[in-house]
Design an enzyme around this catalytic site. Structure first.
Site, short mmCIF file in Angstrom:
data_model
loop_
_atom_site.label_atom_id
_atom_site.label_comp_id
_atom_site.label_asym_id
_atom_site.label_seq_id
_atom_site.Cartn_x
_atom_site.Cartn_y
_atom_site.Cartn_z
N TYR A 1 5.63 -9.13 8.30
CA TYR A 1 5.25 -7.74 8.49
C TYR A 1 5.25 -7.41 9.98
O TYR A 1 4.90 -8.24 10.82
CB TYR A 1 3.83 -7.48 7.98
CG TYR A 1 3.61 -7.81 6.53
CD1 TYR A 1 3.72 -6.83 5.54
CD2 TYR A 1 3.26 -9.10 6.13
CE1 TYR A 1 3.49 -7.12 4.21
CE2 TYR A 1 3.04 -9.41 4.80
CZ TYR A 1 3.15 -8.41 3.84
OH TYR A 1 2.94 -8.71 2.52
N ARG B 1 -4.39 -5.19 6.72
CA ARG B 1 -5.52 -4.35 7.15
C ARG B 1 -6.72 -5.20 7.57
O ARG B 1 -7.44 -4.85 8.52
CB ARG B 1 -5.93 -3.40 6.02
CG ARG B 1 -4.96 -2.24 5.80
CD ARG B 1 -5.43 -1.34 4.68
NE ARG B 1 -5.32 -1.98 3.37
CZ ARG B 1 -6.18 -1.79 2.37
NH1 ARG B 1 -7.24 -1.02 2.54
NH2 ARG B 1 -5.99 -2.39 1.22
N ASP C 1 -7.45 1.33 7.57
CA ASP C 1 -6.16 1.93 7.93
C ASP C 1 -6.38 3.37 8.36
O ASP C 1 -7.52 3.88 8.37
CB ASP C 1 -5.13 1.82 6.81
CG ASP C 1 -5.53 2.58 5.54
OD1 ASP C 1 -6.45 3.43 5.60
OD2 ASP C 1 -4.92 2.32 4.49
N ASP D 1 0.84 -1.20 0.00
CA ASP D 1 0.00 0.00 0.00
C ASP D 1 0.88 1.25 0.00
O ASP D 1 2.01 1.22 0.51
CB ASP D 1 -0.90 0.02 1.24
CG ASP D 1 -2.01 -1.03 1.18
OD1 ASP D 1 -2.33 -1.48 0.07
OD2 ASP D 1 -2.54 -1.39 2.25
#
Length: 301
Positions: A75, A181, A89, A47
């Site tokens: 992540y 997300r 987000d 993103d």
């Protein structure tokens, strides 16, 4: 006759530590421009506001992109508890809130349901296609639609920090197609407090690590020179998860012409593998009865 693409014949991988505020496609374009490369692509979109590993494939290495896309990735991300947004987000609009704040033990207990083979519904603001149109376009237009749940393998999901009651930092290792997300959104719902991602960083992807990534400042500083060429990693790094077999000299031409040819190695029948000659990848394909049946061939002459 097609016009020949200008630029240098570069083949390999450049690992970029992507900053926030730029799309993955823009990073690829910048790498292609800076290195004057004929061809470039990337493995695994981040993103715009996410940071970390963006592995950029150059030349023939673009043929190995699917193997990096399929590889495990890790992540670190911070979840803002108590707020749900329409984008899942911090860029989105807060659409629900709660004063409930779970304890660390409650969070750890809830994480278990997101480990292993799970089904995940991608965010409404995502690139998933719905009847041929990107979901984010429909979401921006205010359309009401549903996205089907998709399978995801989550290797590990750990609580690594709790800086304050409103935030929790997690680390996740997962397979292809995972939306961090969505993990934050669903964790917030499971805890009864809502949640969204505040920040996200991909720390490694397959064989590529953020610690080895080049920043855009360095890329710009040395653009249009050969100063960065030593940072280009071998094409073969993109095949790290596949078994390797040896390609004898007599098989090279056959494989490069897309024909099955004799190879040598301890590989099961029907297994995907790659053939190497003197350390250089010749082809990727399926091993059958002592032969490699190529699906991708590499030509760097």
């Amino acid at each position: 006759m097609a016009r020949k693409r200008k630029g240098r014949d570069l083949h390999g991988w450049l690992v970029v530590d992507k900053p926030a505020g730029i799309t993955s496609t823009s990073v690829v374009n910048k790498v292609r421009w800076a290195l004057d490369a004929k061809k470039a692509g990337h493995a695994g979109t981040l993103d715009p506001e996410a940071t970390g590993v963006l592995a950029v494939a150059l030349g023939e290495a673009t043929k190995t992109v699917p193997y990096i896309t399929d590889a495990l990735k890790a992540y670190t991300f911070t979840v803002r508890l108590g707020q749900k947004t329409n984008t899942d987000d911090a860029e989105g609009e807060v659409i629900a809130s709660s004063d409930t704040r779970p304890t660390d033990d409650e969070i750890k207990a809830a994480l278990g349901q997101f480990v292993g083979d799970i089904m995940q519904i991608p965010p409404a603001f995502s690139a998933v296609k719905i009847d041929g149109e990107r979901a984010y376009k429909r979401a921006r237009d205010g359309e009401d639609f549903e996205i089907a749940a998709r399978p995801l393998w989550v290797e590990e999901l750990l609580l690594i920090d709790r800086p304050d009651p409103d935030h929790v930092t997690l680390e996740m290792t997962c397979g292809k197609g995972g939306y961090v997300r969505a993990i934050a959104r669903d964790l917030g719902e499971a805890l009864g407090c809502h949640g969204h991602v505040r920040d996200l960083r991909r720390i490694w992807s397959g064989p590529f690590d953020a610690a080895d990534g080049i920043g855009l400042d360095q890329l710009n500083e040395h653009a249009k020179t050969t100063n960065l060429d030593h940072l280009i990693r071998p094409l073969e790094d993109g095949l790290d998860d596949l078994p390797r077999v040896h390609c004898p000299e007599a098989s090279i031409v056959k494989l490069r012409n897309g024909n099955a040819a004799l190879v040598m190695g301890d590989v099961d029948y029907g297994e995907d593998c790659w053939a190497d000659h003197n350390g250089q990848a010749i082809a990727v394909g399926t091993f059958k009865s002592g032969e490699l049946h190529p699906t991708r061939v590499f030509v760097r002459d």
